[in-house]
Design a protein around this motif. Structure first.
Motif, short mmCIF file in Angstrom:
data_model
loop_
_atom_site.label_atom_id
_atom_site.label_comp_id
_atom_site.label_asym_id
_atom_site.label_seq_id
_atom_site.Cartn_x
_atom_site.Cartn_y
_atom_site.Cartn_z
N LYS A 232 0.99 -1.19 0.00
CA LYS A 232 -0.01 0.01 -0.05
C LYS A 232 0.74 1.32 -0.06
CE LYS A 232 -4.23 -2.02 2.21
NZ LYS A 232 -5.09 -1.79 3.25
N VAL A 233 2.06 1.42 0.66
CA VAL A 233 2.77 2.40 0.85
C VAL A 233 3.46 2.45 -0.80
CG1 VAL A 233 5.07 3.19 1.48
CG2 VAL A 233 3.33 2.24 3.28
N VAL A 234 3.99 1.60 -1.34
CA VAL A 234 4.24 1.60 -2.73
C VAL A 234 3.44 1.97 -3.61
CG1 VAL A 234 5.41 0.34 -4.67
CG2 VAL A 234 6.27 0.03 -2.47
N ALA A 235 1.99 1.76 -3.66
CA ALA A 235 0.94 2.10 -4.57
C ALA A 235 0.74 3.63 -4.29
CB ALA A 235 -0.14 1.23 -4.16
N GLU A 236 0.69 4.27 -3.26
CA GLU A 236 0.37 5.54 -2.95
C GLU A 236 1.68 6.37 -3.28
OE1 GLU A 236 -0.43 6.91 1.15
OE2 GLU A 236 -2.07 5.20 1.56
N ALA A 237 2.91 5.77 -3.13
CA ALA A 237 4.01 6.52 -3.77
C ALA A 237 4.06 6.48 -5.13
CB ALA A 237 5.43 5.78 -3.11
N GLU A 238 3.63 5.54 -5.91
CA GLU A 238 3.66 5.45 -7.31
C GLU A 238 2.75 6.47 -7.79
OE1 GLU A 238 4.74 0.88 -7.92
OE2 GLU A 238 2.66 1.43 -8.08
N GLU A 239 1.41 6.65 -7.27
CA GLU A 239 0.45 7.39 -7.74
C GLU A 239 0.76 8.85 -7.37
OE1 GLU A 239 -3.15 8.87 -9.01
OE2 GLU A 239 -2.45 7.00 -8.99
N TRP A 240 1.45 9.25 -6.36
CA TRP A 240 1.95 10.69 -6.31
C TRP A 240 3.11 11.07 -7.21
CZ3 TRP A 240 6.47 13.09 -4.44
CH2 TRP A 240 6.44 14.31 -4.11
N ALA A 241 4.03 10.09 -7.35
CA ALA A 241 5.34 10.37 -8.13
C ALA A 241 4.96 10.41 -9.60
CB ALA A 241 6.26 9.28 -8.15
#
Length: 529
Positions: free
Chosen positions: A302-311
């Motif tokens: 979930k952390v990675v998914a949020e980071a991907e979306e913002w990046a």
């Protein structure tokens, strides 16, 4: 790595001469010296035909007989009997002269009624400059190097165990050491540089595959490639190169992939890597418990998914604006970066919103006086100074190199019976400067992979990615795959696997089991009619 991956190795190692001698005149056991025959004539003399005698070429270099041994292991409660073949494949020019020898290790399952129907997998690692030992003895082969359960280095001395996760129960295996790696050598220094290039590497490994299929009579076997790191660069390029020569593959396994080098080059004016690395930064900060409490409470996925979306959205736009970014937008970007990376806001501000990999590896655990690994960011390193801009070394590479080096050198002589005094170049030392063949541009072998898939719509691709891989970040792989310009009908040929480990996810035994399960399914599906 590396297994294992150093994407721009420029180490230069001495090569043996045509007789296999190292500097100082030591001859490699098992090799016979060659002789050069010359004919002396007086100036102006002619042969009986009225023609000047042609200059005689050196005598052909004799081929070595492969070493063949027989073994057995138990996999899944079933005993497997297999044959190991170790030897040198000659690479010849158009005049039939041997210019290099490629060292290989092949494993074939015994008792197979129809060898032509049995899958055959060619495997190699990366670098460029890395031998095939990492995939060979870490994941695919019948024997493997056991690390600690989490992948960290055990105490010496090291040993081997039977590999219950071997691919041999599904496919015969051929491990290739390209010229300048392992025991593979160019016979003359003046031709060696041709092999130390992207194009020369593709052509030489492609020629090895053609030769192996011919000599082993395996042209109609289901064919697979398995590459890691720069080995995925090679595999994707090979797929396009060989399809033009009539060799089509059923499937390609890409482990820790790099095809488009623009995605990882922190060069001036190239903002793409900062976006591509951010999700890996977030995963690593989560692993080391450097994120805010609410982020730490989430799963790494979930952390990675949020980071991907913002990046992919706000961060990309902020970098694109450059100095047009307003003060409030800049501060918001700084705060978000700190939230996803665990890095101090002042450091991010001073870095102009662009935290390069070396900065991140040194800064994340600076308060603990530790740096983090590149191949696997879970590993911690001990640096000589706590105020430098980057780490002294890669703690993850340092952890795997001794176990794999010592066990391989013992294994090849004691169990497989191949004797040589040559140094086995496991990672670096055997190649010269690498010619990437680009002119003010970036290497991108995804174009060749697209060509192979367009011309062979049955080709399947499996891509394995580690969350803590800082050499080939998973988001960069996703970016490349989404920009490959394939017909939508062919996109279904791709499948992916994510692992809670680094570049060599298989050194973590739990992830090794997951990788084997994913590949087992992939190999079966790639042969479905």
């Amino acid at each position: 790595m590396l297994a294992a991956l150093l994407l721009a190795l420029t180490l230069f190692g001495q090569t043996p001469d045509a007789q296999g001698r190292r500097p100082g005149g030591q001859q490699t056991p098992g090799q016979q010296p060659t002789t050069t025959t010359t004919t002396q004539t007086q100036p102006g003399s002619q042969t009986g035909t009225g023609q000047r005698p042609p200059q005689e070429r050196p005598s052909p270099v004799p081929e070595e007989t492969p070493v063949i041994t027989h073994h057995s292991i138990t996999v899944g409660g079933k005993e497997l009997h297999y044959t190991a073949t170790v030897g040198m494949m000659p690479l010849k020019n158009r005049d039939g002269e041997t210019e290099a020898r490629i060292f290989f290790m092949a494993y074939t399952l015994d008792g197979v009624s129809d060898r032509q129907k049995r899958p055959l997998t060619f495997s190699f690692n990366g670098g460029p400059g890395s031998a095939s030992v990492w995939l060979h003895m870490g994941a695919l082969g019948p024997r493997r190097v056991p690390m600690n359960p989490d992948g960290t280095m055990p105490a010496p001395p090291y040993h081997l165990v039977d590999n219950e996760y071997t691919w041999l129960d599904q496919s015969d295996l051929v491990f290739i050491d390209p010229v300048g790696t392992g025991y593979s050598r160019a016979l003359r220094p003046e031709v060696a540089s041709r092999f130390f290039s992207l194009q020369g590497d593709i052509e030489s490994v492609g020629e090895f595959i053609r030769m192996y299929l011919t000599r082993s009579e395996r042209w109609t076997s289901p064919l697979f490639l398995a590459g890691e790191s720069y080995g995925t660069t090679r595999a994707s390029a090979l797929s396009g190169y060989l399809i033009g020569r009539g060799i089509a593959f059923n499937g390609i396994v890409l482990i820790s992939t790099i095809m488009n080098f623009e995605t990882t080059d922190f060069a001036s004016g190239n903002d793409l890597p900062y976006v591509m690395y951010l999700p890996s930064y977030a995963a690593t900060a989560w692993y080391h418990k450097k994120l805010p409490r609410d982020m730490q409470a989430k799963s790494v996925q979930k952390v990675v998914a949020e980071a991907e979306e913002w990046a992919a959205n706000d961060y990309t736009l902020a970098l694109e604006k450059g100095d047009r970014l307003s003060g409030s937008e800049r501060q918001e970007t700084i705060n978000k970066l700190a939230r996803f990376t665990g890095i101090d806001t002042k450091f991010i501000d001073n870095a102009n919103l662009r935290v390069s990999l070396n900065f991140f590896r040194k800064e994340l655990l600076r308060d603990e006086k530790r740096s983090i690994g590149r191949l696997d960011a879970r590993f911690k390193g001990y640096d000589s100074s706590y105020v430098t801009a980057g780490p002294d070394f890669d703690a993850s590479e340092a952890a795997i190199r001794p176990p794999y080096t010592s066990t391989f050198n013992n294994y090849i002589r004691q169990e497989l019976g191949f004797k040589s005094d040559l140094e086995y170049y496991i990672l670096g030392g055997g190649i010269g400067p690498w010619n990437w063949g680009t002119n003010n541009g970036y290497v991108d072998t995804s174009v060749a992979l697209r060509t192979a898939m367009a011309q062979n719509p049955y080709l399947k691709i499996f891509v394995a990615m580690g969350y803590y891989d800082m050499a080939t970040p998973h988001f960069a792989v996703q970016y490349t795959l989404h920009h490959i310009s394939l017909d939508p009908g062919l996109l279904k040929n791709f499948s992916t696997g994510y692992y809670e480990a680094g570049h060599m996810m298989y050194i973590d035994e739990k992830q090794l089991g997951k990788l084997r399960g994913d590949v087992r399914k992939f190999i079966d599906e790639s042969q479905a009619k």
